[in-house]
Design a protein around this motif. Structure first.
Motif, short mmCIF file in Angstrom:
data_model
loop_
_atom_site.label_atom_id
_atom_site.label_comp_id
_atom_site.label_asym_id
_atom_site.label_seq_id
_atom_site.Cartn_x
_atom_site.Cartn_y
_atom_site.Cartn_z
N PHE A 32 0.83 -1.20 0.00
CA PHE A 32 0.00 0.00 0.00
C PHE A 32 0.87 1.26 0.00
O PHE A 32 0.64 2.19 -0.78
CB PHE A 32 -0.93 -0.02 1.22
N LEU A 33 1.88 1.28 0.86
CA LEU A 33 2.74 2.45 0.96
C LEU A 33 3.57 2.66 -0.31
O LEU A 33 3.77 3.80 -0.75
CB LEU A 33 3.67 2.32 2.17
N LEU A 34 4.06 1.55 -0.91
CA LEU A 34 4.83 1.68 -2.14
C LEU A 34 3.96 2.21 -3.28
O LEU A 34 4.41 3.07 -4.06
CB LEU A 34 5.42 0.32 -2.53
N MET A 35 2.73 1.71 -3.38
CA MET A 35 1.84 2.19 -4.43
C MET A 35 1.47 3.65 -4.22
O MET A 35 1.45 4.45 -5.17
CB MET A 35 0.58 1.33 -4.46
N ILE A 36 1.19 4.02 -2.96
CA ILE A 36 0.88 5.42 -2.67
C ILE A 36 2.06 6.32 -3.00
O ILE A 36 1.91 7.41 -3.59
CB ILE A 36 0.47 5.59 -1.19
N THR A 37 3.27 5.85 -2.63
CA THR A 37 4.47 6.63 -2.94
C THR A 37 4.64 6.81 -4.44
O THR A 37 4.87 7.92 -4.93
CB THR A 37 5.72 5.93 -2.36
N GLY A 38 4.51 5.70 -5.19
CA GLY A 38 4.66 5.78 -6.63
C GLY A 38 3.63 6.66 -7.30
O GLY A 38 3.96 7.51 -8.14
N LEU A 39 2.37 6.49 -6.92
CA LEU A 39 1.30 7.29 -7.52
C LEU A 39 1.43 8.76 -7.16
O LEU A 39 1.20 9.64 -8.00
CB LEU A 39 -0.06 6.75 -7.07
N SER A 40 1.81 9.05 -5.91
CA SER A 40 1.98 10.44 -5.49
C SER A 40 3.09 11.12 -6.27
O SER A 40 2.94 12.26 -6.74
CB SER A 40 2.30 10.50 -3.99
N LEU A 41 4.21 10.40 -6.44
CA LEU A 41 5.32 10.98 -7.20
C LEU A 41 4.95 11.15 -8.66
O LEU A 41 5.26 12.16 -9.28
CB LEU A 41 6.55 10.08 -7.07
N LYS A 42 4.26 10.15 -9.22
CA LYS A 42 3.90 10.22 -10.64
C LYS A 42 2.95 11.38 -10.90
O LYS A 42 3.15 12.18 -11.82
CB LYS A 42 3.27 8.90 -11.08
N TYR A 43 1.90 11.48 -10.09
CA TYR A 43 0.95 12.57 -10.27
C TYR A 43 1.57 13.91 -9.90
O TYR A 43 1.27 14.93 -10.50
CB TYR A 43 -0.31 12.32 -9.44
N GLY A 44 2.46 13.89 -8.91
CA GLY A 44 3.14 15.13 -8.52
C GLY A 44 4.05 15.65 -9.61
O GLY A 44 4.30 16.85 -9.71
N LEU A 45 4.54 14.69 -10.45
CA LEU A 45 5.37 15.10 -11.58
C LEU A 45 4.54 15.43 -12.82
O LEU A 45 5.08 15.70 -13.89
CB LEU A 45 6.36 13.98 -11.93
N GLY A 46 3.22 15.39 -12.65
CA GLY A 46 2.35 15.79 -13.74
C GLY A 46 2.12 14.73 -14.80
O GLY A 46 1.74 15.03 -15.92
N GLU A 47 2.35 13.43 -14.46
CA GLU A 47 2.17 12.36 -15.43
C GLU A 47 0.85 11.66 -15.13
O GLU A 47 0.78 10.76 -14.30
CB GLU A 47 3.33 11.37 -15.35
#
Length: 416
Positions: A237-252
């Motif tokens: 859960f934490l890895l997916m949240i981290t990945g999605l947060s970074l991806k969306y935070g980078l505008g992808e």
């Protein structure tokens, strides 16, 4: 802590074979470093463009050089949620060296990291064969050298990508699993969680392999909520949240799961992909379109120039299936079968990376020498030595063939 450190200490029988392997890997790393060092020593944006115009190593990406030069979330954060953070200490050290020497040392630092990880991957594979499968040392040395002579194992431990890190973590997990099976113990919550987070943090899909290994090692106790919640559920859960947060935070934006799993094998038949790529290119390079990228000019399917190369592929498949059958009653054999089944489903059912499936060789090809290892354990001595002769010839052929191709490929002049 002392037990954790002890597994990295070399044993007497490991020193000479490991030293020879170290010298071989240093030689190949010296080729790839010297080829591009002039571009990184006095680094600027123009030199990076020249480097990218010259770096053509199949589907491997040199993102790690960029991350160590100017730290950023350069990797696909869905697939590699923690990889950039793992590289951050090396980035800091590189900036320090750059300030002291005036030279961007990213190539040297990555080279040292890959050499160390490759040598310990060699040691762990050798130990699994000797200590857990239980074969003679000479057989284990040959199988280990065979593995690292395979095309996309040798290439993967040279290029500045994440595959050598994944290989090290997977073989470390397998080694720890084998020891526990032999000692009739289980993975503890802390150790299992660390191995899962590190492996999945580098490549998310490999976390599933660790989960399978832990499940087969521990048995029913894996399903206890006190185990699977802190080891698998919460970290995932934490890895997916981290990945999605970074991806969306980078505008992808978009559907990241769909993007990762889409099938792009370009109408090639599954039979051709299995023969030429999955079991072919993973182990033996094709001379035509050598290390070409399917996203640039290389066709998805390339044929071998020599019929003998298909014979080698057939012999290896036969020996592996035979060995896996003989080891079917061993839990280590179950693990190998599950890893192969998972890899097959991931690529051939879900279609992940099928157009260049060979670059994923580090995630599964180790099952081949380990499977063949059971032949040396269960067959009569005369048959063992006959198989040893076959594997010795194939191993020498792989190292000479790939060594020749890589030497000429890595000494080709740069195009400025």
């Amino acid at each position: 802590m002392m037990k954790a450190i002890r597994i990295f200490q070399l044993k007497a029988d490991e020193r000479i074979p490991s030293l020879l392997f170290l010298l071989l890997i240093i030689f190949f790393h010296s080729l790839i470093i010297s080829k591009f060092f002039v571009l990184f020593a006095d680094y600027d944006a123009h030199n990076w463009d020249v480097f990218m115009n010259n770096f053509h190593m199949s589907g491997f990406d040199p993102i790690t050089y960029s991350v160590l030069t100017d730290w950023h979330q350069g990797y696909d954060v869905i697939r590699h949620p923690l990889l950039a953070w793992m590289m951050y200490p090396l980035y800091v050290f590189n900036r320090l060296l750059w300030w002291i020497t005036g030279v961007n040392c990213c190539q040297l630092l990555i080279g040292v990291l890959l050499i160390v990880l490759s040598c310990y991957s060699y040691i762990f594979l050798y130990r699994i064969l000797v200590e857990q499968i239980g074969i003679k040392r000479i057989f284990a040395i040959t199988l280990t050298y065979f593995f690292f002579g395979c095309a996309y194992i040798l290439v993967a431990i040279l290029v500045p990508d994440h595959f050598a890190i994944s290989l090290f973590l997977l073989l470390l997990t397998l080694y720890r699993s084998g020891r526990k099976i032999k000692q009739q113990t289980s993975f503890g919550v802390v150790e299992a969680a660390i191995l899962f987070v590190l492996t999945a943090g580098v490549t998310l899909s490999n976390g599933i392999i660790v989960a399978f290994i832990v499940l087969i090692t521990n048995g029913k106790s894996t399903f206890s909520p006190r185990f699977w919640i802190p080891v698998f559920l919460l970290p995932t859960f934490l890895l997916m949240i981290t990945g999605l947060s970074l991806k969306y935070g980078l505008g992808e934006w978009g559907n990241p799961v769909q993007q990762q799993m889409k099938d792009v094998y370009q109408y090639a038949s599954y039979t051709d992909i299995v023969v030429e790529n999955f079991l072919g290119e993973s182990i033996q390079l094709h001379r035509q379109y050598l290390l070409g990228d399917v996203l640039v000019r290389r066709p998805v399917i390339v044929r071998y120039s020599w019929m003998l190369q298909y014979v080698v592929e057939a012999i290896l498949c036969m020996l592996f299936v035979w060995g896996l059958w003989l080891g079917r009653k061993q839990r280590c054999g179950w693990i190998l079968s599950v890893i192969l089944l998972y890899t097959t489903i991931l690529h051939f059912v879900l279609g992940f990376g099928l157009n260049e499936v060979y670059i994923m060789a580090c995630h599964w090809v180790y099952v081949i020498p380990l499977g063949i290892g059971y032949l040396y354990r269960y067959l009569p001595s005369r048959v063992q030595w006959t198989i040893f002769g076959f594997m010795l010839v194939i191993t020498l052929y792989l190292w000479l063939y790939h060594g020749y191709l890589l030497y000429h490929y890595l000494t080709w002049p740069l195009r400025f």
